[in-house]
Design an enzyme around this catalytic site. Structure first.
Site, mmCIF file in Angstrom:
data_model
loop_
_atom_site.group_PDB
_atom_site.id
_atom_site.type_symbol
_atom_site.label_atom_id
_atom_site.label_comp_id
_atom_site.label_asym_id
_atom_site.label_seq_id
_atom_site.Cartn_x
_atom_site.Cartn_y
_atom_site.Cartn_z
ATOM 1 N N ASP A 34 -4.004 -14.917 -5.342
ATOM 2 C CA ASP A 34 -3.069 -13.984 -6.137
ATOM 3 C C ASP A 34 -3.374 -14.533 -7.883
ATOM 4 O O ASP A 34 -3.105 -13.597 -8.599
ATOM 5 C CB ASP A 34 -1.659 -14.488 -5.950
ATOM 6 C CG ASP A 34 -1.370 -13.905 -4.484
ATOM 7 O OD1 ASP A 34 -2.087 -13.263 -3.912
ATOM 8 O OD2 ASP A 34 -0.260 -14.323 -3.989
ATOM 9 N N ASP A 38 -3.796 -12.168 -10.687
ATOM 10 C CA ASP A 38 -2.969 -11.955 -11.682
ATOM 11 C C ASP A 38 -3.932 -12.008 -12.982
ATOM 12 O O ASP A 38 -3.501 -11.463 -14.183
ATOM 13 C CB ASP A 38 -1.998 -13.188 -11.849
ATOM 14 C CG ASP A 38 -1.106 -12.755 -10.790
ATOM 15 O OD1 ASP A 38 -0.846 -11.694 -10.270
ATOM 16 O OD2 ASP A 38 -0.281 -14.069 -10.477
ATOM 17 N N SER A 83 10.468 17.582 11.545
ATOM 18 C CA SER A 83 11.152 16.233 12.416
ATOM 19 C C SER A 83 10.356 16.020 13.901
ATOM 20 O O SER A 83 9.198 16.810 14.070
ATOM 21 C CB SER A 83 12.594 16.580 12.240
ATOM 22 O OG SER A 83 13.217 15.827 13.347
ATOM 23 N N LYS A 117 5.886 4.378 16.012
ATOM 24 C CA LYS A 117 6.965 5.356 14.752
ATOM 25 C C LYS A 117 7.710 4.456 13.922
ATOM 26 O O LYS A 117 8.458 3.607 14.447
ATOM 27 C CB LYS A 117 7.917 6.101 15.707
ATOM 28 C CG LYS A 117 8.982 7.002 14.958
ATOM 29 C CD LYS A 117 9.547 8.026 15.983
ATOM 30 C CE LYS A 117 10.433 8.906 15.272
ATOM 31 N NZ LYS A 117 11.502 8.255 14.523
#
Ligand code: IVH
Length: 717
Positions: A34, A38, A83, A117
């Site tokens: 990290d 950075d 849907s 899902k």
């Protein structure tokens, strides 16, 4: 730097950052620490600040923009967002399959794609020429809300597609960037992130979310994108809407294609040629859902072929070509027998429910979380109530609320005790805080016990053989008052204690002794500072390099670190400002615990280069310097910035820098090119590395060939 150099550097930084985002969020396999990430971000930010004319909207620095002026604008979806019909058991899924076959003709060959899902919320992302131009919620399927500014803050959503020239883990040609592509997928929150967010919200006196889905939805609908940016949202792509310039024929091909574009696609999606196999895979997930880091409410079975999908069509909002096989809800009703309070390591008092044992999804639940006193009061949860208990992932089950209709009048309203159950000290509640605390920090035996339990735990100092039982013994006997006292234990302490033979004592004391040399970030985790878990601790360790340096840092200095916010910074600074913390650090040093950082930042993947030091100069044909460095470190080698007698190899690129080159010549240090380096990783044999014997080969190697880090044992996929 000339303007050309500057532009090149800025572009190169952006490409590297995109690449590392991809490794982190899509492959789940970061190749740099990290802190290194950075540093790249910081350099890009600084260059852009000095040259604002170079800022582009798709730069990784531009994720958080200004809030949209008013309410979210409405957007009409060019392709409706559908849907799914639900099936609640296998019979339901079979009925769907039978109908599908009838409609397609009984002889049709049908293949299936099964996907988890994800329980989040559906969004659509529009990319023009590979650049994210708009993102919207599903809304009613026809019209959604424009939440572009908020979606841009989600790190796993690329602002630009296929952002780097090579992509490990994919097999498709990588040059197709469709002029128009609408990506459909789910924004969600991991369960652990959701729990942590709730803790923070509760600590700040804000409303907590009922479940990861609500937390994700609430976070995405924030007016201010900088608030969304601080929420741990993630994204999975599972389909497309409008598309131009590529012809995709199947769902499976679509998922692979989305992945090649740098979009996060769920790894657990599978294609099946036979319905029974698809069904077996669904069944497998029913029992394995606890392994996932996010909530799933079922699996989706889709017909793979788009031609067959079109033939099957849509009824209302539900396509006939897909079905959601819903998992049984992991909720149950039980009786709340009692509410007991626990004292945490920072003195926070948390109420816990004792319930009549109840089976929820195969696990017997006896205790459940009630979060805090406000939670109980707001929901009017009473002792004796029937309550709804929910279990999500691997986390502790929690009480959702009472079933008011089932009350008979015998229920009792609960109240937070006035004093600490462990030490009797009156409890305090700070202005504006949700939590009650026992202020007896140094002395309360419950707090001491919790702090030591935390210190020895897996995520902290990982001391084998020391668990709750042992800690209780140490504290009860008065041997251990703080974590440093662990290192003063001697075999004599255990004289006459049942169950502690000489072998066991030796193992235990050995394990404690060994833990003195744990990496700095583990020690930082072990201190139990509020909000400081493994990720934050690693950042602090990488940046400050020692406990003394960290302890001396101001809240502002800590806040300046990329990825650390003001609440964390304030908490860290406050912790180290306490006299008892200062004393503890001195004591830890006195007993010989290492308080400085060492060791590689990348987890070793091999040791082919162990003990070898490399210096890199010039631009390599197919890898950025950061990639090369990560590879070297991952194989056990070291990378240094300057040539000395200790240098084993100088890796030279296209236009090697003067001093390193001449110095290496002076010292007679072997020089290798990229191909030579790859050969050192074990690629020198046979046809795998024609470049090894041929100096020119490296220069002509296309960037595409680096898709081979897997063969180097890096296993990026
Ligand atoms: S396909 C057929 N795939 O479930 C088009 N949806 O109940 C519908 N969802 O609105 C979307 N994971 O929010 C699809 N792998 C997945 C999904 C998924 C989660 C959600 C999505 C959708 C809802 C329908």
């Amino acid at each position: 730097m000339t303007t050309d150099d500057l532009v090149r550097r800025v572009e190169s930084l952006r490409e590297q950052i995109r690449y590392h985002n991809y490794c982190y969020y899509v492959l789940d396999e970061p190749v740099i620490s990290d802190a290194e990430y950075d540093a790249l971000m910081r350099e890009l930010r600084d260059l852009e600040a000095a040259h604002p004319e170079l800022v582009t909207p798709d730069s990784p620095t531009q994720r958080t923009g200004a809030p949209p002026s008013e309410q979210f604008a409405k957007v009409q979806h060019a392709v409706p967002m559908l849907s799914l019909a639900n099936a609640f058991d296998e019979a339901g899924v079979r009925a769907w399959y039978d109908r599908t076959l009838r409609l397609l003709g009984n002889n049709a060959h049908v293949a299936f794609v099964v996907e988890p899902k994800i329980d989040g919320l559906a969004v659509t992302l529009i990319y023009r020429d590979g650049v994210l131009v708009r993102g919207a919620t599903r809304g009613d399927g026809e019209i959604g809300e424009d939440v572009t500014a908020n979606l841009r803050t989600i790190p796993s959503i690329p602002l630009r597609l296929a952002p780097f020239s090579q992509m490990p883990g994919t097999a498709m040609p990588q040059h197709i960037i469709p002029p128009l592509l609408e990506v459909r997928g789910e924004v969600y929150m991991r369960i652990a992130d959701f729990m942590r967010l709730n803790e923070q919200l509760a600590a700040a006196g804000e409303k907590i979310a009922a479940n990861p889905r609500n937390a994700a939805a609430g976070s995405l609908r924030q007016k201010d994108p900088s608030v969304t940016a601080r929420r741990p949202l993630r994204f999975f792509a599972y389909g497309i809407g409008q598309v131009e310039g590529v012809e995709l024929l199947t769902q499976w091909e679509t998922l692979q294609f989305l992945r090649t574009l740098g979009l996060p696609v769920n790894r657990d999606a599978r294609r099946f040629e036979r319905f029974e196999d698809a069904l077996a895979y669904c069944r497998e997930w029913m029992t394995r859902r606890d392994e996932l880091e996010y909530e799933v409410d079922g699996v989706v079975i889709k017909i793979d072929s788009f031609a067959q999908q079109t033939e099957l069509g849509v009824v209302g909002r539900d396509p006939r070509w897909a079905i959601a096989f819903k998992f049984p809800a992991r909720e149950a009703t039980s009786r709340l027998l009692d509410i007991v309070v626990n004292v945490g390591r920072t003195g926070v008092i948390t109420p816990n429910a004792v319930i009549e044992p109840v089976n929820i999804g195969g696990v017997t639940v006896r205790n459940a979380s009630l979060h805090n006193a406000d939670y109980i009061a707001e929901r009017d949860i009473r002792i004796g109530d029937y309550v709804i208990v929910k279990r999500a992932g691997d986390v502790i089950p929690y009480i959702v609320g009472p079933v008011v209709a089932r009350r008979d009048g015998s229920e009792r309203v609960w109240q937070m005790p006035a004093t600490c159950p462990a030490c009797g000290t009156p409890l305090e509640r700070a202005e504006g805080e949700v939590a009650y605390r026992c202020p007896n920090f140094g002395i309360c035996p419950a707090q001491i016990t919790r702090r030591i339990e935390h210190f020895v735990s897996r995520s902290a100092m990982d001391i084998a053989g020391v668990g709750e039982k042992q800690v209780q013994l140490f504290v009860e006997r008065g041997w251990v008052q703080d974590v440093a006292d662990l290192y003063t234990l001697t075999p004599e302490h255990f004289n006459g204690i049942e169950g502690y033979g000489s072998k066991r004592i030796a193992n235990l004391l050995n394990a404690i002794e060994e833990s003195k040399n744990r990496p700095l970030h583990r020690l930082i985790v072990g201190l139990g500072i509020r909000y400081v878990g493994e990720v934050v601790a690693q950042m602090l360790a990488d940046h400050f390099g020692s406990l003394d340096a960290l302890a001396a840092a101001s809240a502002d200095e800590i806040d300046d670190l990329e990825g650390i916010g003001p609440a964390i910074a304030a908490s860290v600074a406050e912790y180290f400002s306490r006299p008892e913390s200062k004393a503890l650090i001195q004591k830890l040093k006195r007993v010989g615990v290492r308080t400085v950082a060492t060791g590689p930042v990348v987890a070793p993947k091999g040791d082919t280069l162990a003990g070898k030091t490399f210096v890199i100069t010039g631009t390599l044909p197919s890898m950025s310097r950061e990639e090369v460095s990560a590879l070297i470190v991952a194989h056990g080698g070291k990378v240094s910035g300057s040539v000395s007698r200790k240098t084993d190899y100088l890796v030279i690129g296209n236009d090697p820098g003067g001093t390193k080159f001449t110095r290496a010549q002076e010292l007679g240090i072997p020089m290798i090119d990229e191909a030579g380096l790859l050969a050192l990783f074990g690629m020198a044999e046979g046809s795998a590395s024609p470049a090894a014997e041929n100096d020119d080969a490296a220069a002509t190697t296309s960037r595409g060939t680096i898709a081979e880090p897997q063969q180097l044992g890096l296993s990026l996929d």
